[in-house]
Every structure is written in C-alpha cells, then in structure tokens.
Design a protein around this motif. Structure first.
Motif, PDB file in Angstrom:
ATOM      1  N   ARG A 253       0.823  -1.213   0.000  1.00  0.00           N
ATOM      2  CA  ARG A 253       0.000   0.000   0.000  1.00  0.00           C
ATOM      3  C   ARG A 253       0.857   1.263   0.000  1.00  0.00           C
ATOM      4  NH1 ARG A 253      -2.854  -3.915   2.600  1.00  0.00           N
ATOM      5  NH2 ARG A 253      -1.399  -3.832   4.352  1.00  0.00           N
ATOM      6  N   PHE A 254       2.130   1.150   0.388  1.00  0.00           N
ATOM      7  CA  PHE A 254       3.008   2.318   0.366  1.00  0.00           C
ATOM      8  C   PHE A 254       4.251   1.998  -0.455  1.00  0.00           C
ATOM      9  CE2 PHE A 254       6.715   4.644   2.016  1.00  0.00           C
ATOM     10  CZ  PHE A 254       6.299   5.940   1.743  1.00  0.00           C
ATOM     11  N   VAL A 255       4.599   2.929  -1.339  1.00  0.00           N
ATOM     12  CA  VAL A 255       5.817   2.819  -2.143  1.00  0.00           C
ATOM     13  C   VAL A 255       6.542   4.155  -2.056  1.00  0.00           C
ATOM     14  CG1 VAL A 255       6.786   2.462  -4.440  1.00  0.00           C
ATOM     15  CG2 VAL A 255       4.751   1.188  -3.723  1.00  0.00           C
ATOM     16  N   PRO A 256       7.839   4.183  -1.712  1.00  0.00           N
ATOM     17  CA  PRO A 256       8.571   5.452  -1.621  1.00  0.00           C
ATOM     18  C   PRO A 256       8.528   6.212  -2.945  1.00  0.00           C
ATOM     19  CG  PRO A 256       9.865   3.669  -0.677  1.00  0.00           C
ATOM     20  CD  PRO A 256       8.703   3.031  -1.368  1.00  0.00           C
ATOM     21  N   TRP A 257       8.403   7.523  -2.854  1.00  0.00           N
ATOM     22  CA  TRP A 257       8.389   8.345  -4.072  1.00  0.00           C
ATOM     23  C   TRP A 257       9.792   8.698  -4.534  1.00  0.00           C
ATOM     24  CZ3 TRP A 257      10.884  12.916  -3.339  1.00  0.00           C
ATOM     25  CH2 TRP A 257      10.931  13.442  -2.034  1.00  0.00           C
ATOM     26  N   TRP A 258      10.807   8.457  -3.693  1.00  0.00           N
ATOM     27  CA  TRP A 258      12.196   8.750  -4.050  1.00  0.00           C
ATOM     28  C   TRP A 258      12.873   7.473  -4.556  1.00  0.00           C
ATOM     29  CZ3 TRP A 258       9.903   8.887   0.680  1.00  0.00           C
ATOM     30  CH2 TRP A 258      10.279   7.902   1.605  1.00  0.00           C
ATOM     31  N   PRO A 259      13.888   7.596  -5.382  1.00  0.00           N
ATOM     32  CA  PRO A 259      14.561   6.401  -5.913  1.00  0.00           C
ATOM     33  C   PRO A 259      15.334   5.668  -4.819  1.00  0.00           C
ATOM     34  CG  PRO A 259      15.724   8.386  -6.577  1.00  0.00           C
ATOM     35  CD  PRO A 259      14.453   8.848  -5.940  1.00  0.00           C
ATOM     36  N   LEU A 260      15.363   4.353  -4.906  1.00  0.00           N
ATOM     37  CA  LEU A 260      16.084   3.520  -3.956  1.00  0.00           C
ATOM     38  C   LEU A 260      17.329   2.954  -4.624  1.00  0.00           C
ATOM     39  CD1 LEU A 260      13.127   1.491  -2.361  1.00  0.00           C
ATOM     40  CD2 LEU A 260      14.098   3.679  -1.611  1.00  0.00           C
ATOM     41  N   LEU A 270       7.568  -5.905   5.803  1.00  0.00           N
ATOM     42  CA  LEU A 270       6.296  -5.297   5.404  1.00  0.00           C
ATOM     43  C   LEU A 270       6.307  -3.870   5.941  1.00  0.00           C
ATOM     44  CD1 LEU A 270       3.953  -8.294   6.310  1.00  0.00           C
ATOM     45  CD2 LEU A 270       4.842  -7.680   4.062  1.00  0.00           C
ATOM     46  N   TRP A 271       6.455  -2.905   5.041  1.00  0.00           N
ATOM     47  CA  TRP A 271       6.713  -1.531   5.438  1.00  0.00           C
ATOM     48  C   TRP A 271       5.560  -0.620   5.047  1.00  0.00           C
ATOM     49  CZ3 TRP A 271      10.572  -2.328   8.470  1.00  0.00           C
ATOM     50  CH2 TRP A 271      11.545  -3.275   8.154  1.00  0.00           C
ATOM     51  N   CYS A 272       5.290   0.360   5.900  1.00  0.00           N
ATOM     52  CA  CYS A 272       4.206   1.303   5.636  1.00  0.00           C
ATOM     53  C   CYS A 272       4.715   2.723   5.814  1.00  0.00           C
ATOM     54  CB  CYS A 272       3.021   1.035   6.558  1.00  0.00           C
ATOM     55  SG  CYS A 272       3.424   1.112   8.314  1.00  0.00           S
ATOM     56  N   ASP A 279      -2.320   0.975   8.243  1.00  0.00           N
ATOM     57  CA  ASP A 279      -1.525   0.121   7.357  1.00  0.00           C
ATOM     58  C   ASP A 279      -0.560  -0.735   8.173  1.00  0.00           C
ATOM     59  OD1 ASP A 279      -0.554  -1.047   5.075  1.00  0.00           O
ATOM     60  OD2 ASP A 279       0.676   0.652   4.468  1.00  0.00           O
ATOM     61  N   ALA A 280      -0.005  -0.178   9.256  1.00  0.00           N
ATOM     62  CA  ALA A 280       0.889  -0.964  10.101  1.00  0.00           C
ATOM     63  C   ALA A 280       0.158  -2.175  10.675  1.00  0.00           C
ATOM     64  CB  ALA A 280       1.448  -0.095  11.229  1.00  0.00           C
TER      65      ALA A 280
END
Length: 332
Positions: A253-260, A270-272, A279-280
C-alpha cells in the motif's frame, strides 16, 4: 590527520552513541590517532564494544588546523572548538530530522565551513537537497555474533516484539487495531526496554515479528537487529530505513516516491508510511497469517533479512570507515 569525535551526553542507550564509539574503535584499531571527546564523562556506555579508543574530557580538548573534528548533526554549538581552531569540521548526520534543529538564530549551513557525512543513502539525498552539498555515506554496523538467528524458530503463538519508547501512543493504536481485527488472544506482545544488547538479541530471537514504530530515523538499527535475529520486521521506516528496507509484498500500500539504491537482497519486511497506524496493523495481520499458515513467501523474506543483516555487519562497517578516512586524509 588526528581525529577527535564528540560524544554528546547520554544517560540512556542510543544507537547514535554506539556508532560514534564504533567509529573511534575502528580508527584506533587501524593505528590512526583518534580520541573520543566526552561532554559528560559519566554518560552511558554501550556493551559489546572494544571500547579501546582513548577518551578526552571536554576541557582538555585542544584542536589544531590539521585535525578532523567530527560532531553529530544535532550539536552545532559543539563545532565551535573546531571552527575556532580552523580544524576540518565534519557534521555526521545520523538523523536527517535534526539537521537544522540546533542552528543558532541567523546561522545557516551555507555560512559554516563544515563538511557532511551521512548515515544512509536517504539521508545523503536529504542533505544534498537541503544544503546543496554532497556527503559520503558512513553506515552503522551490527555485531552478528550478538545478533544472530536461533537454531530453531520459536514455537507457540506468534510473538510480536516492539520498543514502547518509540512513539508509544502509535504503538498502542496499532496494538488495539490488531486485537480488534484478530482477537485479543491471537498473538503475544513482548516489550523490549531496559535491556543491554545481549538482552535485546535474546528477546528478538524469542519472537516471530518485530514491530517498528520509530520515526524519524537516519538508518534505524532495531529492524536490522531484528532481521539478524530471525524476525520478520513490520512497520515504519523513519525515511532513513529505506537504505535497506525493501517491500516483501507484490502490491504494497506504500511505495517510496524517491529512488532507492540497488541492493543484493529482495523484500525483507512489510513496510508502511510513517504514522500510518492502519496500514501498520494490516501489515502485522499479514505477517501473523504468514507464520500461522506457513506461507511459502515467509522463508524467502526471512532469508532476505539475513542477507540484509550480513551487509551491515562489523566487517562492512570497518571497511566503510577506513575507506572514508583514507579518502579524507588524501584530500588534505
């Protein structure tokens, strides 16, 4: 190049103090001249370290132009001895959230002859965007002799370990949400507090899941330690955790908007989004179901956690420290 590392006063365990002492021990062990400079000589000392680097009291500090003066980011006033002596001043940004917190009124980083080190790739990105200056990345390290997986996975009800001092109110909300969705007695909860490194490791090895509720963070150690001890980590990243955190779900449900950055492991938790208690709780529910049902994805995620922890072991930290100091010595 003599190195002096400022030790802020601390009465309680902190990952930042541990990392500063690790850096000094690494440099000392490599034959470099290094001193820890204690603002409070009676402060907290971490267990499990060589603790070999010599310690100076603040009043005994005498810097010279050729020295390197390393100060964590939240202690701008502690840069003063280095600035006055025209030493090489380096701010080690261990938590991006404190980069501007202690700047005196009217003072900006642009006006200070200070270089930066960053504790993670996300923090280096933050520093670059905020100040326009680059920074080398000096990651923390965990002791894999202390933090290692158990020979046998714990049995019984799924046990969730967490650190209540990290955003306690949010942890309580997540707890309540999970109980309302799954039932009051479905899982066990284990509070980790008031323990040394050995006690934390034992607690993590007795658990199945680690709930991360801390934010903001520069490069959080608890999830790394949890992975090393065989736990499935769930929860917040603190932003800086995305140095190593990667989503295990195909459609999170959450994806970082910055490049990894590219890493050598796959999904390890499982990260939120930080502060998203719903979500947690949903991620925790997924994790509990994986353990209860023996989901096929579980072992691959735990294996990715072991690879992640290995990449942050003490050998990797030592190589990182020595490479940066070699580069800095060559620039002077």
């Amino acid at each position: 190049m003599n190195t002096y590392v400022f030790l802020p006063p601390a009465r309680k365990p902190t990952g930042g103090i541990t990392v500063l002492r690790q850096i000094a021990d690494i440099l000392h062990g490599a034959g470099r001249t290094v001193h820890l400079v204690a603002r409070d000589p009676g402060g907290w000392r971490p267990t499990g370290l060589d603790d070999a680097a010599p310690v100076l009291e603040w009043d005994d500090l005498s810097l010279e132009p050729g020295d390197l003066w390393l100060v964590p980011e939240g202690w701008v006033n502690a840069l003063s001895p280095g600035l006055q002596a025209k030493a090489r001043c380096v701010s080690y940004v261990q938590n991006w959230a404190y980069l501007f917190s202690s700047l005196p009124p009217g003072v900006q980083w642009h006006s200070l002859p200070v270089e930066f080190l960053s504790v993670s790739d996300p923090v280096a990105r933050y520093v670059a965007q905020a100040t326009g200056r680059p920074s080398s990345i000096l990651r923390p390290g965990i002791n894999r002799e202390i933090f290692h997986a158990p020979d046998i996975r714990p049995s019984g009800r799924v046990r969730i370990a967490y650190m209540p001092r990290k955003n306690k109110a949010l942890a309580a909300q997540i707890h309540s949400l999970l109980e309302h969705r799954m039932g009051a007695n479905r899982v066990q909860w284990l509070e980790i507090q008031g323990m040394d490194a050995f006690g934390v490791a034992e607690a993590l090895r007795s658990s199945h899941i680690f709930l991360m509720t801390g934010f903001p963070e520069g490069c959080p150690l608890p999830p790394l330690e949890a992975m090393a001890c065989g736990c499935l980590p769930v929860g917040f990243s603190g932003y800086g955790g995305w140095d190593y955190m990667r989503q295990a779900e195909d459609e999170p449900r959450f994806v970082p908007w910055w490049p990894l950055r590219e890493v050598d492991w796959g999904g390890n938790g499982l990260w939120c989004a930080d502060g998203d208690v719903l979500d947690a709780a949903l991620c925790l529910e997924t994790a509990v179901n994986w353990f209860e049902n023996g989901d096929v994805i579980l072992q691959s995620v735990l294996d990715a956690g072991q690879r992640t922890a290995d990449a942050y072991d003490l050998a990797a930290q030592r190589a990182n420290v020595l490479a940066i100091w070699k580069e800095m010595a060559g620039c002077r």
